[in-house]
Scaffold this active site. Structure first.
Site: not given
Ligand code: CAA
Length: 267
Positions: A73, A118, A121, A141
């Site tokens: 998400a 998500g 999912e 999450e």
């Molecule tokens: N939402 C919004 N922005 C996101 C994102 C997300 N889920 N995942 C990555 N991004 C953005 C980052 O903020 C970054 O933006 P900037 O360039 O502006 O800084 C860009 O995408 C690239 O990401 P990273 O620099 O973090 O890339 P990385 O290779 O270092 O790491 C990653 C990759 C491990 C996937 C890391 O981005 C990460 O941990 N992302 C979040 C994953 C997460 O927690 N997902 C669960 C969301 S909650 C959910 O999904 C609820 C549900 O059940 C519906």
């Protein structure tokens, strides 16, 4: 000939039809295809079109770029939502997963990188999951102070078993594609360059069969898993009866007996 469904006016999702296959591509590569509410609305529009277009026999769902299917998400959007808004948006996301799961046509998740939260999912709602060698999966999450909200607590244990599902959900750990394959989260692992061709090959194989048999097999598995074995068997028998009254059943059985290839019509 490719046709783009321009009438849908999509900004975050690419939607294209080529012959019997529709391609839905999550298209926010700068944020690793994070799933905003707008993305879910556009997914709904694209999948409804694919469902309602009788020329479409199957769908490939993938992500833009070579880094992510979807990293979950949209955390920026989620960070400001109230509890009431979050309940509403998660119901919206869940409805999209149910649309995909019960589309009546096979949907292949072609997971081309991160499938987190998500994203994982969404992949789990698909009929079949294949993944490239760089794919990574997880339900992170809990690290954000929340829990899975787009079906993770329900579909993950059904796919990989309760113990393994709880371990992934509670630790929030990310697993590589080989581990995802080992535990049954993905069906096949292929090189990235072969991901879409392999998804197409699976769909073409399925599409050589009678559409009603395919649709009702998906329905029987999905609906059967919601209830008892006995209820599932009743659903199976009812759908088997409908298939058995179809013209395609006559064609399939006669073709077998005449030692020729069947020509199915979907009725
Ligand atoms: N939402 C919004 N922005 C996101 C994102 C997300 N889920 N995942 C990555 N991004 C953005 C980052 O903020 C970054 O933006 P900037 O360039 O502006 O800084 C860009 O995408 C690239 O990401 P990273 O620099 O973090 O890339 P990385 O290779 O270092 O790491 C990653 C990759 C491990 C996937 C890391 O981005 C990460 O941990 N992302 C979040 C994953 C997460 O927690 N997902 C669960 C969301 S909650 C959910 O999904 C609820 C549900 O059940 C519906």
């Amino acid at each position: 000939m490719a046709s783009t469904a321009s009438a849908l006016q999509l900004q975050n999702v690419l939607y294209e039809k080529k012959g019997p296959i529709a391609y839905v591509t999550l298209d926010r590569p700068k944020v690793l295809n994070a799933l905003s509410q707008a993305v879910f609305s556009e997914l709904k529009a694209a999948f409804e079109d694919a469902r309602d277009d009788s020329s479409v026999r199957g769908v490939v769902l993938t992500g833009s770029g070579d880094k992510a299917f979807a990293a979950g998400a949209d955390i920026a959007e989620m960070s400001t939502s109230t509890g009431v808004q979050a309940e509403e948006s998660t119901r919206h996301a869940q409805a999209v997963t149910e649309l995909i799961e019960n589309l009546g046509k096979p949907v292949i998740a072609a997971v081309n990188g991160f499938a987190l939260g998500g994203g994982c999912e969404l992949a789990m709602a698909c009929t079949i999951r294949i993944a490239s060698e760089n794919a990574k999966f997880g339900q992170p999450e809990v690290k954000l102070g929340i829990m899975p909200g787009a079906g993770g607590t329900q579909r993950l244990p059904r796919l990989i078993g309760k113990g393994r599902a709880l371990q992934l959900i509670l630790t929030g750990e990310m697993i590589n594609v080989q581990e995802a394959y080992r535990i049954g989260l993905v069906n096949e692992v292929v090189p990235l360059a072969n991901l879409i061709p392999r998804a197409e090959a699976i769909l073409n194989q399925i599409n050589s069969h009678a559409p009603l048999g395919v649709k009702f097999s998906i329905d029987a598995v999905n609906k059967g898993l919601d209830g008892s074995v006995s209820e599932g068997l009743l659903i199976e028998a009812s759908l088997f009866g409908i298939c058995s009254g179809s013209e395609d059943k006559k064609e399939g059985t006669s073709a077998f007996l005449a030692k020729r290839a069947p020509q199915f019509q979907g009725r």
